[in-house]
Design an enzyme around this catalytic site. Structure first.
Site, PDB file in Angstrom:
ATOM      1  N   GLY A   1      -0.549  -4.836   0.369  1.00  0.00           N
ATOM      2  CA  GLY A   1      -1.717  -4.551  -0.446  1.00  0.00           C
ATOM      3  C   GLY A   1      -1.713  -5.253  -1.782  1.00  0.00           C
TER       4      GLY A   1
ATOM      5  N   GLY B   1       0.823  -1.202   0.000  1.00  0.00           N
ATOM      6  CA  GLY B   1       0.000   0.000   0.000  1.00  0.00           C
ATOM      7  C   GLY B   1       0.854   1.248   0.000  1.00  0.00           C
TER       8      GLY B   1
ATOM      9  N   GLU C   1       4.392  -6.663   7.238  1.00  0.00           N
ATOM     10  CA  GLU C   1       3.785  -5.622   8.061  1.00  0.00           C
ATOM     11  C   GLU C   1       4.324  -5.581   9.487  1.00  0.00           C
ATOM     12  OE1 GLU C   1       1.157  -6.491   4.652  1.00  0.00           O
ATOM     13  OE2 GLU C   1       2.169  -7.721   6.149  1.00  0.00           O
TER      14      GLU C   1
ATOM     15  N   ASP D   1      -2.439  -7.763   7.308  1.00  0.00           N
ATOM     16  CA  ASP D   1      -3.857  -7.547   7.038  1.00  0.00           C
ATOM     17  C   ASP D   1      -4.216  -7.985   5.609  1.00  0.00           C
ATOM     18  OD1 ASP D   1      -2.464  -5.416   5.823  1.00  0.00           O
ATOM     19  OD2 ASP D   1      -4.086  -3.984   6.178  1.00  0.00           O
TER      20      ASP D   1
END
Length: 347
Positions: free
Chosen positions: A115, A68, A138, A146
């Site tokens: 992401g 992301g 992460e 996530d």
């Protein structure tokens, strides 16, 4: 075709297929809100289009997607406007991909992380070339794996998902195929041919069977046995104790223990509980759980501190709060998983 993605993402209809191309190679195709909204709109249109038999996603440049757009998230959070809406739309998109009724083919040539994993690894067909590198890193910035990590990580063989989620380590295509991250492997030179066959036939299984090139597992058997032995323990504390016991005579255990000790104690405890819980949840339930965690992370300290140390100041010395695993209070970890007073993630 224009679904509102601007110059960051391209949509094309060719024959019996809908093609998505990530077009931000200078940022390693980092996923932003514009791309998320556009891809969601495209899938909504193509789901009910009788002329689209298969959807495929690919990318320009040397990365599929490195994750992301972390810098935007960091700046928004520090300005007092944590981007909850970005994550809500991203998590809804991840769930949409997982339940998409038509074949969804991810052609992964290069880095896929964070992401980028969310828009690829929930698809029905996950193809990696010899250039692919997968990671959920992460935890290295005080966050948690996530974008559906709580769903697919615990479903990988040999507790490999728990290992990947807690360490953030990278793997290549052979390990990805062995563990179940990838469904197919091929060579980069065959990707154009796969695209042509998808457009011509609309048959993902046929196109990928024709181009399949087996990849050998990279991780030695002894290391896989160590991963299963240590990361199958019923608590994070016992995982670390198991590694500590073995570390004096086992290079893998010593190296892995050092990695875990460098992580945010809060983030690592949350990640362990998240992955453990995800074994018994469906995809939608996992996304709701992750949204609960996300809201608490955006209000906390370690996520922003991890980004500062890794990307802003680049000093590699995050000051976690609390700083040690001994200081962790279980009640504070429990709070990350509590229902949201302002409402759960709508799916």
């Amino acid at each position: 075709m224009d679904f509102g993605g601007g110059d960051d993402i391209r949509f094309e209809r060719k024959g019996k297929a809908g093609f998505v191309t990530l077009t931000r190679p200078k940022t390693l195709n980092a996923i932003n809100h514009t791309m998320i909204r556009a891809l969601a709109e495209a899938l909504d249109a193509w789901r009910d289009d009788p002329d689209v038999d298969v959807v495929a996603i690919k990318a320009e440049g040397r990365a599929f997607s490195a994750g992301g757009d972390i810098l935007d998230i960091y700046n928004a959070g520090l300005a007092g406007n944590p981007p909850v809406g970005f994550f809500a739309d991203e998590y809804r998109l991840n769930a949409t991909i997982a339940r998409f009724p038509k074949p969804y083919v991810a052609l992964i040539d290069g880095i896929v992380m964070g992401g980028g994993v969310g828009v690829s690894c929930h698809g029905s067909h996950r193809v990696m070339t010899e250039n692919a590198q997968f990671a959920m890193p992460e935890v290295s910035i005080g966050f948690f794996p996530d974008v559906g990590g709580s769903y697919f990580l615990p479903r990988l063989g040999g507790y490999f998902g728990m290992y990947l989620g807690l360490t953030g380590n990278r793997i290549r295509c052979g390990d990805a195929l062995w563990s179940g991250v990838a469904t197919h492997t091929t060579r980069a030179e065959y990707l154009d041919g796969i695209v042509e066959r998808l457009a011509e036939t609309g048959d993902a299984d046929l196109a990928l069977r024709e181009a399949f090139v087996p990849a050998q597992r990279e991780t030695p058997e002894g290391v896989l046995e160590g991963i299963a032995r240590h990361f199958s323990r019923p608590s994070l504390e016992e995982i670390m104790k198991s590694l500590e016991t073995a570390a004096s005579g086992d290079e893998f255990a010593a190296r892995t223990l050092a990695i875990l000790r460098s992580r945010s104690p809060t983030g690592l405890n949350v990640a362990f509980r998240q992955i453990t819980a995800g074994r018994a949840l469906d995809m939608d339930e996992c996304m709701r759980m992750e949204f609960r965690i996300l809201n608490r992370m955006l209000q906390g300290h370690d996520f922003y501190e991890g980004i500062r140390a890794a990307i802003i100041d680049k000093d590699g010395k995050p000051a976690w709060r609390p700083a040690s695993f001994e200081e962790i209070e279980q009640s504070r970890i429990d709070a990350y998983f509590e229902p949201l007073q302002d409402g759960e993630l709508p799916l």
